[in-house]
Design a protein around this motif. Sequence first.
Motif, PDB file in Angstrom:
ATOM      1  N   GLN A  14       0.590  -1.070  -0.155  1.00 14.74           N
ATOM      2  CA  GLN A  14      -0.144  -0.279  -0.331  1.00 14.74           C
ATOM      3  C   GLN A  14       0.844   1.081   0.315  1.00 14.74           C
ATOM      4  OE1 GLN A  14      -3.573  -0.640  -0.205  1.00 14.74           O
ATOM      5  NE2 GLN A  14      -4.795   1.506   0.869  1.00 14.74           N
ATOM      6  N   ILE A  15       0.725   2.317  -1.287  1.00 16.79           N
ATOM      7  CA  ILE A  15       1.905   2.875  -0.963  1.00 16.79           C
ATOM      8  C   ILE A  15       0.884   4.377  -1.463  1.00 16.79           C
ATOM      9  CG2 ILE A  15       3.558   4.191  -3.139  1.00 16.79           C
ATOM     10  CD1 ILE A  15       4.586   1.145  -2.615  1.00 16.79           C
ATOM     11  N   ILE A  16       0.682   5.629  -0.674  1.00 18.78           N
ATOM     12  CA  ILE A  16       0.485   7.145  -0.814  1.00 18.78           C
ATOM     13  C   ILE A  16       1.284   8.028  -0.913  1.00 18.78           C
ATOM     14  CG2 ILE A  16      -1.438   7.807   0.765  1.00 18.78           C
ATOM     15  CD1 ILE A  16      -2.325   5.980   2.139  1.00 18.78           C
ATOM     16  N   PHE A  48      -1.757   4.932  -4.786  1.00 19.79           N
ATOM     17  CA  PHE A  48      -2.169   5.908  -4.493  1.00 19.79           C
ATOM     18  C   PHE A  48      -2.244   7.721  -4.631  1.00 19.79           C
ATOM     19  CE2 PHE A  48      -4.718   2.646  -1.945  1.00 19.79           C
ATOM     20  CZ  PHE A  48      -6.015   2.698  -2.713  1.00 19.79           C
ATOM     21  N   VAL A  49      -2.879   8.637  -4.875  1.00 18.11           N
ATOM     22  CA  VAL A  49      -1.808   9.614  -5.310  1.00 18.11           C
ATOM     23  C   VAL A  49      -3.341  10.548  -4.477  1.00 18.11           C
ATOM     24  CG1 VAL A  49      -0.917  10.026  -7.140  1.00 18.11           C
ATOM     25  CG2 VAL A  49      -2.995  10.812  -7.458  1.00 18.11           C
ATOM     26  N   VAL A  50      -2.905  11.916  -3.222  1.00 20.61           N
ATOM     27  CA  VAL A  50      -3.429  12.597  -2.522  1.00 20.61           C
ATOM     28  C   VAL A  50      -3.614  13.801  -2.390  1.00 20.61           C
ATOM     29  CG1 VAL A  50      -4.568  10.804  -1.480  1.00 20.61           C
ATOM     30  CG2 VAL A  50      -2.630  11.547  -0.615  1.00 20.61           C
ATOM     31  N   GLU A  65      -9.498   9.763  -3.720  1.00 26.11           N
ATOM     32  CA  GLU A  65     -10.211   9.638  -2.340  1.00 26.11           C
ATOM     33  C   GLU A  65     -10.157   8.541  -1.433  1.00 26.11           C
ATOM     34  OE1 GLU A  65     -14.567  11.453  -2.999  1.00 26.11           O
ATOM     35  OE2 GLU A  65     -13.840  12.899  -4.062  1.00 26.11           O
ATOM     36  N   LEU A  66      -9.321   9.033  -0.433  1.00 27.67           N
ATOM     37  CA  LEU A  66      -9.110   7.900   0.197  1.00 27.67           C
ATOM     38  C   LEU A  66      -9.656   7.866   1.780  1.00 27.67           C
ATOM     39  CD1 LEU A  66      -5.070   6.882  -0.245  1.00 27.67           C
ATOM     40  CD2 LEU A  66      -7.699   5.750  -1.850  1.00 27.67           C
ATOM     41  N   ASP A  67     -10.553   6.294   2.349  1.00 30.34           N
ATOM     42  CA  ASP A  67     -11.007   6.533   3.144  1.00 30.34           C
ATOM     43  C   ASP A  67      -9.567   6.639   5.072  1.00 30.34           C
ATOM     44  OD1 ASP A  67     -12.996   6.760   3.167  1.00 30.34           O
ATOM     45  OD2 ASP A  67     -12.980   4.508   2.791  1.00 30.34           O
TER      46      ASP A  67
END
Length: 314
Positions: A14-16, A48-50, A65-67
């Motif tokens: 998991q990479i953000i 993910f990119v935020v 969009e992430l929780d």
Amino acid sequence: MKHDILQAIAAYDQIIIHRHERPDPDAIGSQVGLATLIRERYPEKNVFVVGDEEPSLGFLANMDELDDEKFEGALVIVCDTANEERISDQRYARGDKLVKIDHHPNEEPYGDIVWVDPSASSTSEMIVDLFLAGKEEGYNLSKESALLLYAGIVGDTGRFRYDNTTPKTLRHVALLLEQGIETNDFYSGLHRRELKQTRLEGYILQHFSIIDGCVGVMKLTSELLAEYDVTANESAAFVNSFSDVEGLLTWVFFVEDGETIRVRLRSKGPVINTVAMEHNGGGHPMAAGAKAKSWEETDKIVEKLRRVASDFRR
């Protein structure tokens, strides 16, 4: 550091990836360019990119969009952000490990792995370095990732006009162009402006002032922005609109944004990031940003720029 970062990417499922608030092309290019490289190398990973959306750069990429639970046990990477206050989406600290990749002076180190290279033109150029280091580990450079990294380099070098454009920068750009990217569509998106923005630029060109023949000043109040229906973020496109005026050494844009006055500083020689650091900011010697609490404070910033420019001329 590149090896450590590649190892961390390999170790996490998991990479953000974050970048700074009010993004520019380098922020988006490095963030999403890196995400694309990782996704193509590890299609089984969740990447993910935020961050806040910037409509003017929507042609490059959009954010996920992430929780909150997505951050648990994740590797978090922050691109192109010198200090923690400016990280867009402050949940970055909820991950398992934090990596900082940046080309601004390392005035505020943070993270478990810190890779900062102020000699790089942009963080996107650094991501090209990371790709080159990862080639032996199976990384490939697609058209999509190449275009994003090209966008970031173009943005932070002023289309290769600034003196941060080095031979290494151009060699990296050549590598990106070799992937067959379509630059015409990119430039069309980058320079597309609505009529209201063009009207505002006309106002700026008529109303900016010059102090001592070498310091340019423009003040954009919230009332003025509302009159032209232009946001504080959109006004950033005009920071260099009068930069070619003869004799100009340094210039500043003051943009009222809510209770804060955003300060955008640029220079052709005098070092101005020292002024920015005295007013809740920082950045590069020739391009920096700060924040002022009042218009009286902006007058103090102008006076400091006048002194810096005067010393430079001696």
